[in-house]
Design a protein around this motif. Sequence first.
Motif, PDB file in Angstrom:
ATOM      1  N   THR A   1       4.413  18.465  -5.643  1.00 27.52           N
ATOM      2  CA  THR A   1       4.671  17.485  -6.697  1.00 27.52           C
ATOM      3  C   THR A   1       5.106  16.125  -6.170  1.00 27.52           C
ATOM      4  O   THR A   1       5.245  15.194  -6.952  1.00 27.52           O
ATOM      5  CB  THR A   1       5.757  18.005  -7.659  1.00 27.52           C
ATOM      6  N   THR A   2       5.295  15.969  -4.899  1.00 29.92           N
ATOM      7  CA  THR A   2       5.711  14.691  -4.329  1.00 29.92           C
ATOM      8  C   THR A   2       4.502  13.787  -4.177  1.00 29.92           C
ATOM      9  O   THR A   2       3.442  14.210  -3.744  1.00 29.92           O
ATOM     10  CB  THR A   2       6.361  14.907  -2.950  1.00 29.92           C
ATOM     11  N   SER A   3       4.679  12.528  -4.549  1.00 31.86           N
ATOM     12  CA  SER A   3       3.588  11.564  -4.369  1.00 31.86           C
ATOM     13  C   SER A   3       3.866  10.741  -3.118  1.00 31.86           C
ATOM     14  O   SER A   3       5.000  10.340  -2.849  1.00 31.86           O
ATOM     15  CB  SER A   3       3.458  10.660  -5.582  1.00 31.86           C
ATOM     16  N   PHE A   4       2.830  10.478  -2.365  1.00 36.18           N
ATOM     17  CA  PHE A   4       2.958   9.736  -1.126  1.00 36.18           C
ATOM     18  C   PHE A   4       2.217   8.404  -1.205  1.00 36.18           C
ATOM     19  O   PHE A   4       1.616   7.954  -0.256  1.00 36.18           O
ATOM     20  CB  PHE A   4       2.417  10.562   0.041  1.00 36.18           C
ATOM     21  N   THR A   5       2.251   7.764  -2.354  1.00 32.49           N
ATOM     22  CA  THR A   5       1.567   6.504  -2.562  1.00 32.49           C
ATOM     23  C   THR A   5       2.388   5.370  -1.962  1.00 32.49           C
ATOM     24  O   THR A   5       3.584   5.274  -2.182  1.00 32.49           O
ATOM     25  CB  THR A   5       1.357   6.251  -4.060  1.00 32.49           C
ATOM     26  N   ARG A   6       1.710   4.507  -1.237  1.00 28.17           N
ATOM     27  CA  ARG A   6       2.373   3.331  -0.673  1.00 28.17           C
ATOM     28  C   ARG A   6       1.865   2.112  -1.419  1.00 28.17           C
ATOM     29  O   ARG A   6       0.706   1.741  -1.297  1.00 28.17           O
ATOM     30  CB  ARG A   6       2.073   3.189   0.809  1.00 28.17           C
TER      31      ARG A   6
ATOM     32  N   LEU B   1       8.065  21.462  -4.246  1.00 27.87           N
ATOM     33  CA  LEU B   1       8.429  20.067  -3.971  1.00 27.87           C
ATOM     34  C   LEU B   1       7.342  19.337  -3.196  1.00 27.87           C
ATOM     35  O   LEU B   1       7.065  18.161  -3.442  1.00 27.87           O
ATOM     36  CB  LEU B   1       9.758  20.008  -3.213  1.00 27.87           C
ATOM     37  N   ALA B   2       6.716  20.013  -2.246  1.00 21.90           N
ATOM     38  CA  ALA B   2       5.645  19.378  -1.478  1.00 21.90           C
ATOM     39  C   ALA B   2       4.425  19.101  -2.348  1.00 21.90           C
ATOM     40  O   ALA B   2       3.735  18.101  -2.164  1.00 21.90           O
ATOM     41  CB  ALA B   2       5.258  20.250  -0.293  1.00 21.90           C
TER      42      ALA B   2
END
Length: 137
Positions: free
Chosen positions: A33-38, A30-31
């Motif tokens: 494949t998670t995207s952290f785009t703002r 999960l970490a």
Amino acid sequence: MNFRQRRSDDDLEINLIPLIDVLLVILIFLAATTSFTRFQQMKVSLPEARADAPVESEALNIAISQEGLYALDGQLLPGTTAGDIAQALATAAHDRPDAVLIINADAHSTHESVLRVMEAARQAGISRVNFATRSPQ
């Protein structure tokens, strides 16, 4: 007669180590494949125009200020709705069937105010719309 034999040395217990291993693998997946785009912090660099188009003397010029005020050929328009702007454009272009509208928008004007002028041009029957740009220095 009791056929069951109880052993005291074989106590039943749940082994937690495989459970923890599986949970750690799921957490890593999960970490990864998670995207952290703002998207609200996206920086947009607009292109510059280098071609010099001939200025048409009979073109309608509409200016849009940063505050959302509109001026058609130097005259401030009283209304700010698409209908008010369309009425002013139709009045100014009534004798010119192939009228050209040039939009001079301030760099800090809202996208909505530019789209409002484009919608007003459609309502007024003006199909040729250009945007004024400044050449790079």
